[in-house]
Design a protein around this motif. Sequence first.
Motif, short mmCIF file in Angstrom:
data_model
loop_
_atom_site.label_atom_id
_atom_site.label_comp_id
_atom_site.label_asym_id
_atom_site.label_seq_id
_atom_site.Cartn_x
_atom_site.Cartn_y
_atom_site.Cartn_z
N LEU A 58 0.93 -1.22 0.12
CA LEU A 58 -0.02 -0.04 0.20
C LEU A 58 0.85 1.31 0.17
O LEU A 58 1.61 1.65 0.83
CB LEU A 58 -1.00 0.03 1.10
N ALA A 59 0.97 2.02 -1.12
CA ALA A 59 1.57 3.33 -1.10
C ALA A 59 0.67 4.42 -0.99
O ALA A 59 -0.33 4.72 -1.70
CB ALA A 59 2.39 3.40 -2.64
N ALA B 141 5.95 6.50 4.90
CA ALA B 141 5.17 7.35 3.41
C ALA B 141 6.06 8.32 2.82
O ALA B 141 5.80 9.50 2.78
CB ALA B 141 3.72 7.99 4.05
N ARG B 142 7.21 7.68 2.24
CA ARG B 142 7.86 8.53 1.30
C ARG B 142 7.34 8.93 -0.01
O ARG B 142 6.36 8.33 -0.29
CB ARG B 142 9.34 7.66 1.17
N GLY B 143 8.04 9.58 -0.87
CA GLY B 143 7.49 9.79 -2.34
C GLY B 143 7.12 8.50 -3.19
O GLY B 143 7.40 7.34 -2.67
N LEU B 144 6.43 8.59 -4.02
CA LEU B 144 5.78 7.52 -4.76
C LEU B 144 6.98 6.84 -5.50
O LEU B 144 7.02 5.38 -5.46
CB LEU B 144 4.91 8.11 -6.27
N MET C 26 7.67 2.56 -4.83
CA MET C 26 7.60 1.79 -5.68
C MET C 26 8.59 0.95 -5.84
O MET C 26 8.87 -0.39 -6.00
CB MET C 26 7.32 2.32 -7.29
N LYS C 27 10.13 1.58 -5.85
CA LYS C 27 11.25 0.81 -5.39
C LYS C 27 11.21 -0.25 -4.40
O LYS C 27 11.69 -1.37 -4.58
CB LYS C 27 12.37 1.80 -5.46
N LYS C 28 10.79 0.18 -3.33
CA LYS C 28 10.58 -0.70 -2.22
C LYS C 28 9.72 -2.01 -2.29
O LYS C 28 9.75 -3.01 -2.10
CB LYS C 28 10.25 0.18 -0.95
N ALA C 29 8.63 -1.61 -2.95
CA ALA C 29 7.68 -2.70 -3.23
C ALA C 29 8.19 -3.69 -4.14
O ALA C 29 8.02 -4.82 -4.05
CB ALA C 29 6.38 -1.94 -3.98
N MET D 102 -2.61 5.52 -3.11
CA MET D 102 -3.51 6.49 -2.87
C MET D 102 -2.95 7.71 -2.82
O MET D 102 -2.46 8.23 -1.90
CB MET D 102 -4.51 6.20 -1.69
N GLY D 103 -3.46 8.43 -3.79
CA GLY D 103 -2.89 9.99 -3.67
C GLY D 103 -3.90 10.91 -3.62
O GLY D 103 -5.17 10.57 -3.25
#
Length: 422
Positions: free
Chosen positions: A328-329, A359-362, A366-369, A380-381
């Motif tokens: 979940l981003a 809750a860092r930047g997208l 995404m890199k982490k995911a 969710m933005g």
Amino acid sequence: MIKSIKGTRDILPDEVGAWHRVEQAAHQLFSRYGYREIRTPIFEETQLFARGIGADTDIVAKEMYTFPDRDEEKTSLTLRPEATAGIVRAVIEHNLYQTDPALKVYALGPMFRRERPQKGRYRQFHQVDVEAFGMERPSIDVEIIQLALDYLRACGLTESQLILNSVGDAKCRPAYVETLRSALRAHKDRLCADCQRRTETNPLRVLDCKVPEDQAIIESLPKISDHLCAECRDHFAEVRRELGLLEIPYELSHRLVRGLDYYTRTTFEVTSAALGAQNSVLGGGRYDGLVRDLGGPDLSGIGFALGMERLVMLIPPGPQESRCDAFLAVLVPRAFDRALLIQHDLREAGVRVLVDHEARGLKSQMKKADKLGARYVAIMGEDELADDVWTVRDMTTSTQERVSDVKLAEYIEEKMRGRDAG
Ligand code: HAM
């Protein structure tokens, strides 16, 4: 910096999958043979091991972690160097042989021996231990050997050798030990210092000596196989016949005496050349006098123990498992409440979920995911929050869809089910 103790090792999260696999295989396979798990304490009274394993063995003489308890009586305690003695104590203490119609137990856990650490040899190591009580016929010896080999196969070990011997019993062994001692005394001056000592304290241990100069003498010594009493000879012949019946290959070795004193009749080991110097994967045998020696009834016993570190070294590494199904981003702090609520729904539905609590930047999320092997990322933005939806990205196809917040758990669960089925 404080470091781990010499001879101990951490089993890190990246390695633990292999441990889970060998543990699962034990639980599954052993139950098919009628064994149930037993868990005994990691420390016991010192005299249990001194009496059980034998005062003249290396384990008791120099390898035990022994310390006084902080009590008035000054009880001496020892970290268990092996599992058999503790299990036998429990069997006697709880009269298990009176209530259990097939007394077969197994245990998994850490053992402690102060040996010189090297590859495959540790001061804290783990064993899988299997024991059966009250069965005298050779068919249990064979069943237990078959169980050991089945277990290795179930764990993915393909290359190993079974080594077999009979060390006689209380009737025939003492005479053999005396014969051996006399033969050894004749060569005493030419043996290594350890073997000179063992000649007097525990001559059978000489057969285990690895010093090259001693080998010619050892090979010329009288062999136990020529000194078994009729009962032990018949028992061993039947073990071998039944191994043949089951087409289980083995190698006979009259020098397989094992490092613990409680053995009678059948002894065995499974070795693997891939292990190097410490090549024994598992070892065991029959111990028909031990229960009685430790104050119990005249109950026979047989079992083996396997070194889990050694097994894990030998089996092929499993696939690197992904860590989560859905990530979940959250891109705006106000959306975080949605994430907290939905992550619980997803977990209840059996989905493995991670959320970036920072809750860092997208881009960083995404890199982490991706690193975590997430199959889906739900984002969710600002826009999504306004419409009460998540943008769900399928990481393998790189496609994305908008899914309403209330439907997210169902959506991901269905997708996963479809994928697993496909
Ligand atoms: P053992 O031969 O002393 O037997 O140990 C069994 C196995 O434990 C060895 O084959 C080896 O894989 C592993 N092992 C032993 N010492 C170490 C160490 N320092 N580091 C790593 N692995 C080690 C027994 O313990 C008997 N209680 C077996 C038994 C059960 N006999 C009858 N029932």
